[in-house]
Design a protein around this motif. Structure first.
Motif, PDB file in Angstrom:
ATOM      1  N   SER A  62       0.817  -1.212   0.000  1.00 53.36           N
ATOM      2  CA  SER A  62       0.000   0.000   0.000  1.00 53.36           C
ATOM      3  C   SER A  62       0.852   1.264   0.000  1.00 53.36           C
ATOM      4  O   SER A  62       0.619   2.199  -0.780  1.00 53.36           O
ATOM      5  N   ILE A  63       1.866   1.294   0.851  1.00 55.05           N
ATOM      6  CA  ILE A  63       2.707   2.490   0.965  1.00 55.05           C
ATOM      7  C   ILE A  63       3.602   2.647  -0.259  1.00 55.05           C
ATOM      8  O   ILE A  63       3.840   3.762  -0.729  1.00 55.05           O
ATOM      9  N   SER A  64       4.084   1.537  -0.803  1.00 54.76           N
ATOM     10  CA  SER A  64       4.925   1.599  -2.006  1.00 54.76           C
ATOM     11  C   SER A  64       4.144   2.167  -3.192  1.00 54.76           C
ATOM     12  O   SER A  64       4.681   2.945  -3.990  1.00 54.76           O
ATOM     13  N   LYS A  65       2.873   1.783  -3.318  1.00 53.19           N
ATOM     14  CA  LYS A  65       2.035   2.338  -4.384  1.00 53.19           C
ATOM     15  C   LYS A  65       1.862   3.841  -4.207  1.00 53.19           C
ATOM     16  O   LYS A  65       1.907   4.608  -5.179  1.00 53.19           O
ATOM     17  N   LEU A 244       5.309   9.874   6.028  1.00 55.99           N
ATOM     18  CA  LEU A 244       4.244   9.110   6.654  1.00 55.99           C
ATOM     19  C   LEU A 244       4.006   9.702   8.047  1.00 55.99           C
ATOM     20  O   LEU A 244       4.711   9.354   8.995  1.00 55.99           O
ATOM     21  N   PRO A 245       3.047  10.618   8.178  1.00 56.67           N
ATOM     22  CA  PRO A 245       2.831  11.294   9.470  1.00 56.67           C
ATOM     23  C   PRO A 245       2.157  10.375  10.484  1.00 56.67           C
ATOM     24  O   PRO A 245       0.989  10.529  10.829  1.00 56.67           O
ATOM     25  N   ILE A 246       2.923   9.416  10.965  1.00 55.47           N
ATOM     26  CA  ILE A 246       2.392   8.326  11.785  1.00 55.47           C
ATOM     27  C   ILE A 246       1.743   8.828  13.073  1.00 55.47           C
ATOM     28  O   ILE A 246       0.820   8.209  13.607  1.00 55.47           O
ATOM     29  N   SER A 247       2.192   9.977  13.583  1.00 57.70           N
ATOM     30  CA  SER A 247       1.655  10.487  14.847  1.00 57.70           C
ATOM     31  C   SER A 247       0.196  10.905  14.736  1.00 57.70           C
ATOM     32  O   SER A 247      -0.498  11.002  15.755  1.00 57.70           O
ATOM     33  N   VAL A 248      -0.277  11.163  13.506  1.00 56.02           N
ATOM     34  CA  VAL A 248      -1.685  11.532  13.307  1.00 56.02           C
ATOM     35  C   VAL A 248      -2.595  10.425  13.829  1.00 56.02           C
ATOM     36  O   VAL A 248      -3.642  10.691  14.434  1.00 56.02           O
ATOM     37  N   GLY A 249      -2.189   9.178  13.617  1.00 58.29           N
ATOM     38  CA  GLY A 249      -2.965   8.059  14.139  1.00 58.29           C
ATOM     39  C   GLY A 249      -2.670   7.780  15.603  1.00 58.29           C
ATOM     40  O   GLY A 249      -3.574   7.465  16.382  1.00 58.29           O
ATOM     41  N   LEU A 250      -1.404   7.909  15.992  1.00 56.35           N
ATOM     42  CA  LEU A 250      -1.017   7.587  17.370  1.00 56.35           C
ATOM     43  C   LEU A 250      -1.723   8.485  18.383  1.00 56.35           C
ATOM     44  O   LEU A 250      -2.122   8.030  19.457  1.00 56.35           O
ATOM     45  N   LEU A 277       2.103  -0.409  12.033  1.00 55.60           N
ATOM     46  CA  LEU A 277       1.652  -0.876  10.724  1.00 55.60           C
ATOM     47  C   LEU A 277       0.181  -0.545  10.490  1.00 55.60           C
ATOM     48  O   LEU A 277      -0.204  -0.100   9.398  1.00 55.60           O
ATOM     49  N   GLU A 278      -0.645  -0.755  11.501  1.00 54.75           N
ATOM     50  CA  GLU A 278      -2.075  -0.467  11.352  1.00 54.75           C
ATOM     51  C   GLU A 278      -2.322   1.023  11.159  1.00 54.75           C
ATOM     52  O   GLU A 278      -3.173   1.428  10.353  1.00 54.75           O
ATOM     53  N   ASN A 279      -1.569   1.854  11.886  1.00 60.02           N
ATOM     54  CA  ASN A 279      -1.711   3.299  11.715  1.00 60.02           C
ATOM     55  C   ASN A 279      -1.231   3.744  10.339  1.00 60.02           C
ATOM     56  O   ASN A 279      -1.833   4.620   9.714  1.00 60.02           O
ATOM     57  N   VAL A 284      -2.851   5.796   4.624  1.00 56.29           N
ATOM     58  CA  VAL A 284      -2.671   5.811   3.169  1.00 56.29           C
ATOM     59  C   VAL A 284      -3.866   6.412   2.428  1.00 56.29           C
ATOM     60  O   VAL A 284      -3.691   7.338   1.619  1.00 56.29           O
ATOM     61  N   PRO A 285      -5.102   5.946   2.650  1.00 53.30           N
ATOM     62  CA  PRO A 285      -6.224   6.567   1.921  1.00 53.30           C
ATOM     63  C   PRO A 285      -6.409   8.039   2.259  1.00 53.30           C
ATOM     64  O   PRO A 285      -6.806   8.836   1.402  1.00 53.30           O
TER      65      PRO A 285
END
Length: 381
Positions: A62-65, A244-250, A277-279, A284-285
């Protein structure tokens, strides 16, 4: 392998603060507290369950796309996503400000202390993207210095602990390693980050939790640890064109995030890997959506402008996305343009309904791109 943290008994010298302690706390000083000793994890073998492996495969695809999508369209504005990362990472540490106020702070408009803290977080994130050397102890120290805007800060030379205000280490939920261990701990951490036998998504998640249990600084550990996620993903060439702004989910699931970090101390690394990984997959969408909306927005701006193609205004359009609040001085400095030319181009943007002045000041006017700020707010909140 068992627990990643063992504990040793140490005595705390309260020094000048004894007079402010309760009778119960003074009694505690007669007893040892438990100080963490972090195991060397630089050569650990990581084994994933089938569930986590499936998540990893899905995330990689998903992220590679998405990375390819950004590269194919030659998008120059995924740096916008670092704004969301800075706000969310800071919010985890209980610092809050609006996207607009942080952008105002970037053009030297006076703002609150919390806003300036988030601005420093954003600027550290942006600067970290230009780090070319492998992650080393000096790089980690420099990140913390930039974050706290103090080039005299180094690895802590005294104990600290995670607990309530005015508590003793005896009452803490966690007392990180004693300063005498920190340089060795960080050198082992750096060795782990250099590994090429672990996928960057796994490496960055594990490294973040590893850094958290070392806790090498008096302040800024969590934010530096989350900056290191971005740096690892870039340096390992997994994400070269986007962020990948991972903190948005965290920040929206802090309880699970903190529980995963706590379980890491006990040797359970899959929890934090699954959280990351889930975050990432959930982001992605949302990233596709905001990027597509910005592409449409930029096209609408181009349709609104009735200027010759070599006008400065056209050059500004990408910059308005990355820096959605600006003033005359900012544009003059960036494009080495004269004052009147800048004012004429800003007027064209105002007339086209692309930017608008903030407030009713007659001098030192700041302008905002409200459509971009609204998209950012929708993405971040």
């Amino acid at each position: 392998m068992g627990s990643f943290v063992t504990f040793e008994k140490r005595y705390y010298l309260a020094q000048n603060s004894v007079q402010y302690l309760s009778r119960r706390q003074r009694k505690l000083l007669e007893q040892p507290y438990l100080s963490a000793v972090v195991v060397d994890l630089s050569k650990i073998e990581i084994h994933l369950s089938k569930e986590t492996e499936s998540l990893l495969i899905e995330a990689i695809e998903s992220i590679s796309k998405l990375e390819g999508y950004v590269q194919d369209k030659s998008l120059v504005f995924p740096t916008l996503l670092l704004r969301s990362e800075a706000l969310s990472s800071s919010q985890i540490e209980h610092y809050s400000a609006s996207n607009r106020n942080v952008a105002l702070a970037q053009i030297n408009q006076k703002q609150t202390k919390e806003t300036m803290i988030i601005k420093a977080n954003l600027e550290t994130l942006v600067s970290s993207r230009s780090v070319e050397n492998k992650i080393d102890v000096a790089t980690i120290i420099k990140l913390n210095q930039m974050l706290l805007e103090d080039d005299q800060i180094y690895i802590r030379n005294r104990i600290n602990w995670i607990g309530t205000p005015n508590s003793l280490p005896h009452e803490a939920s966690y007392v990180p390693p004693h300063p005498e261990y920190l340089l060795t701990n960080l050198q082992q951490f750096v060795s782990f980050c250099e590994r090429d036998d672990i996928h960057p998504l796994i490496l960055s998640a594990f490294a973040h939790a590893y850094f958290e249990i070392i806790h090498p600084f008096e302040d800024g550990n969590g934010r530096v640890g989350r900056i290191l996620i971005q740096l690892i993903l870039k340096q390992k060439l997994f994400l070269e064109h986007m962020y990948l702004p991972i903190s948005v989910g965290l920040v929206k699931d802090q309880k699970r995030y903190i529980q995963a970090l706590d379980s890491f101390k006990l040797g359970n690394y899959e929890n934090i890997i699954q959280v990351m990984l889930e975050n990432a997959l959930a982001l992605v969408p949302k990233i596709y959506t905001i990027l597509d909306k910005i592409i449409i927005l930029k096209a609408s701006w181009q349709n609104r402008l009735n200027l010759r193609q070599d006008a400065l205004t056209w050059k500004l359009l990408d910059d308005l996305i990355v820096q959605p609040v600006f003033d005359v001085k900012y544009i003059k400095n960036k494009y080495n343009a004269n004052d009147q030319a800048v004012r004429n181009n800003i007027e064209a943007l105002v007339n086209a309904g692309i930017v608008s002045p903030i407030g009713d000041k007659k001098r030192d006017v700041a302008y905002e791109v409200k459509e971009v700020l609204d998209l950012l707010d929708d993405f971040t909140i």
